[in-house]
Design a protein around this motif. Structure first.
Motif, PDB file in Angstrom:
ATOM      1  N   ALA A  47       0.836  -1.209   0.000  1.00  6.98           N
ATOM      2  CA  ALA A  47       0.000   0.000   0.000  1.00  6.98           C
ATOM      3  C   ALA A  47       0.867   1.254   0.000  1.00  6.98           C
ATOM      4  O   ALA A  47       0.534   2.254  -0.644  1.00  6.98           O
ATOM      5  N   GLN A  48       1.997   1.210   0.698  1.00  5.13           N
ATOM      6  CA  GLN A  48       2.926   2.340   0.689  1.00  5.13           C
ATOM      7  C   GLN A  48       3.455   2.587  -0.721  1.00  5.13           C
ATOM      8  O   GLN A  48       3.552   3.730  -1.167  1.00  5.13           O
ATOM      9  N   LEU A  49       3.787   1.507  -1.413  1.00  2.00           N
ATOM     10  CA  LEU A  49       4.317   1.643  -2.771  1.00  2.00           C
ATOM     11  C   LEU A  49       3.278   2.253  -3.716  1.00  2.00           C
ATOM     12  O   LEU A  49       3.618   3.099  -4.549  1.00  2.00           O
ATOM     13  N   VAL A  50       2.032   1.847  -3.578  1.00  5.20           N
ATOM     14  CA  VAL A  50       0.966   2.429  -4.408  1.00  5.20           C
ATOM     15  C   VAL A  50       0.817   3.916  -4.091  1.00  5.20           C
ATOM     16  O   VAL A  50       0.749   4.755  -4.995  1.00  5.20           O
ATOM     17  N   ALA A  51       0.795   4.250  -2.812  1.00  6.09           N
ATOM     18  CA  ALA A  51       0.657   5.660  -2.416  1.00  6.09           C
ATOM     19  C   ALA A  51       1.861   6.467  -2.888  1.00  6.09           C
ATOM     20  O   ALA A  51       1.711   7.605  -3.365  1.00  6.09           O
ATOM     21  N   LEU A  52       3.056   5.907  -2.773  1.00  3.42           N
ATOM     22  CA  LEU A  52       4.258   6.603  -3.242  1.00  3.42           C
ATOM     23  C   LEU A  52       4.232   6.810  -4.754  1.00  3.42           C
ATOM     24  O   LEU A  52       4.679   7.851  -5.249  1.00  3.42           O
ATOM     25  N   LEU A  53       3.700   5.836  -5.472  1.00  4.59           N
ATOM     26  CA  LEU A  53       3.570   5.987  -6.926  1.00  4.59           C
ATOM     27  C   LEU A  53       2.606   7.126  -7.267  1.00  4.59           C
ATOM     28  O   LEU A  53       2.872   7.926  -8.170  1.00  4.59           O
ATOM     29  N   ILE A  54       1.520   7.221  -6.531  1.00  5.77           N
ATOM     30  CA  ILE A  54       0.572   8.325  -6.732  1.00  5.77           C
ATOM     31  C   ILE A  54       1.257   9.658  -6.447  1.00  5.77           C
ATOM     32  O   ILE A  54       1.122  10.615  -7.216  1.00  5.77           O
ATOM     33  N   VAL A  55       2.016   9.712  -5.359  1.00  7.57           N
ATOM     34  CA  VAL A  55       2.749  10.933  -5.017  1.00  7.57           C
ATOM     35  C   VAL A  55       3.751  11.274  -6.120  1.00  7.57           C
ATOM     36  O   VAL A  55       3.851  12.429  -6.553  1.00  7.57           O
ATOM     37  N   LEU A  56       4.481  10.278  -6.583  1.00  7.31           N
ATOM     38  CA  LEU A  56       5.474  10.495  -7.641  1.00  7.31           C
ATOM     39  C   LEU A  56       4.826  11.069  -8.904  1.00  7.31           C
ATOM     40  O   LEU A  56       5.280  12.080  -9.458  1.00  7.31           O
ATOM     41  N   ILE A  57       3.756  10.447  -9.355  1.00  5.52           N
ATOM     42  CA  ILE A  57       3.079  10.902 -10.577  1.00  5.52           C
ATOM     43  C   ILE A  57       2.500  12.302 -10.387  1.00  5.52           C
ATOM     44  O   ILE A  57       2.658  13.177 -11.243  1.00  5.52           O
ATOM     45  N   ALA A  58       1.850  12.524  -9.252  1.00  6.83           N
ATOM     46  CA  ALA A  58       1.225  13.830  -9.000  1.00  6.83           C
ATOM     47  C   ALA A  58       2.276  14.933  -8.906  1.00  6.83           C
ATOM     48  O   ALA A  58       2.112  16.010  -9.490  1.00  6.83           O
ATOM     49  N   ALA A  59       3.348  14.681  -8.180  1.00  6.32           N
ATOM     50  CA  ALA A  59       4.391  15.702  -8.035  1.00  6.32           C
ATOM     51  C   ALA A  59       5.089  15.957  -9.370  1.00  6.32           C
ATOM     52  O   ALA A  59       5.353  17.114  -9.730  1.00  6.32           O
ATOM     53  N   ALA A  60       5.365  14.905 -10.125  1.00  3.68           N
ATOM     54  CA  ALA A  60       6.014  15.074 -11.426  1.00  3.68           C
ATOM     55  C   ALA A  60       5.102  15.781 -12.427  1.00  3.68           C
ATOM     56  O   ALA A  60       5.592  16.436 -13.356  1.00  3.68           O
ATOM     57  N   SER A  61       3.798  15.695 -12.233  1.00  2.00           N
ATOM     58  CA  SER A  61       2.872  16.362 -13.160  1.00  2.00           C
ATOM     59  C   SER A  61       2.953  17.882 -13.058  1.00  2.00           C
ATOM     60  O   SER A  61       2.412  18.590 -13.902  1.00  2.00           O
ATOM     61  N   ALA A  62       3.651  18.391 -12.061  1.00  2.00           N
ATOM     62  CA  ALA A  62       3.861  19.844 -11.969  1.00  2.00           C
ATOM     63  C   ALA A  62       4.699  20.345 -13.141  1.00  2.00           C
ATOM     64  O   ALA A  62       4.565  21.505 -13.544  1.00  2.00           O
ATOM     65  N   TRP A  63       5.543  19.483 -13.694  1.00  2.00           N
ATOM     66  CA  TRP A  63       6.377  19.916 -14.823  1.00  2.00           C
ATOM     67  C   TRP A  63       5.533  20.293 -16.047  1.00  2.00           C
ATOM     68  O   TRP A  63       5.670  21.405 -16.556  1.00  2.00           O
ATOM     69  N   PRO A  64       4.635  19.425 -16.560  1.00  2.00           N
ATOM     70  CA  PRO A  64       3.840  19.871 -17.715  1.00  2.00           C
ATOM     71  C   PRO A  64       2.908  21.034 -17.372  1.00  2.00           C
ATOM     72  O   PRO A  64       2.652  21.891 -18.223  1.00  2.00           O
TER      73      PRO A  64
END
Length: 170
Positions: A47-64
């Motif tokens: 569950a931590q890995l899934v949540a971290l993946l969501i955080v990673l994608i959401a934070a990286a989406s700041a670039w576009p």
């Protein structure tokens, strides 16, 4: 022209794409934060890995979001009235300075996913750091978004925009 074709035409306008994408980092990080808190309470690494993946994608989406915002700046500036132009300057200033918090959050989330496989003792500190950075990113996102929302929405304005420091002041 059909609605779908109009949508495709709109996607060629960077300011439109910016408006479509701009909630993604904030909403995504909010969901990631909730998921990460529950995963920590459950002590579930999957569950931590899934949540971290969501955080990673959401934070990286700041670039576009930032990239399309920069590309559409001139068009929005030319369409806005004087006060909206001032708010756009504040919004751009905040985005240029605050977007790096999102990037750091993405890198730390990725590290929290990968490093504990080789260095198990890093799991707890990296999860804690990720939580702190998610909260910081949400605060920065609110700071940036507050100015952005006031560019074309007079009903959100509570007064004149704050002044933006000149390049020599920042």
């Amino acid at each position: 022209m059909t609605g779908f074709h109009q949508f495709l035409q709109a996607l060629r306008q960077p300011e439109y794409v910016h408006v479509l994408l701009n909630p993604l980092p904030v909403y995504g990080l909010a969901m990631g934060l909730i998921g990460l808190v529950f995963a920590l309470l459950l002590k579930s690494r999957p569950a931590q890995l899934v949540a971290l993946l969501i955080v990673l994608i959401a934070a990286a989406s700041a670039w576009p979001v930032a990239e399309f915002g920069e590309q559409g700046y001139d068009r929005v500036y030319s369409m806005a009235y004087k006060e909206g132009q001032q708010w756009l300057e504040v919004h751009a200033y905040r985005a240029h300075r605050g977007v790096y918090v999102f990037y750091v959050t993405a890198v730390v989330a990725l590290a929290a996913m990968v490093l504990p496989w080789k260095l198990p003792h890093t799991k707890t500190p990296l999860l804690a750091l990720t939580l702190v950075l998610v909260v910081a990113s949400l605060a920065v996102g609110a700071w940036i978004s507050r100015a952005g929302g006031q560019i074309r929405h007079k009903e959100f304005r509570e007064g004149p925009p704050p002044s933006v420091p000149k390049p020599s002041e920042s």
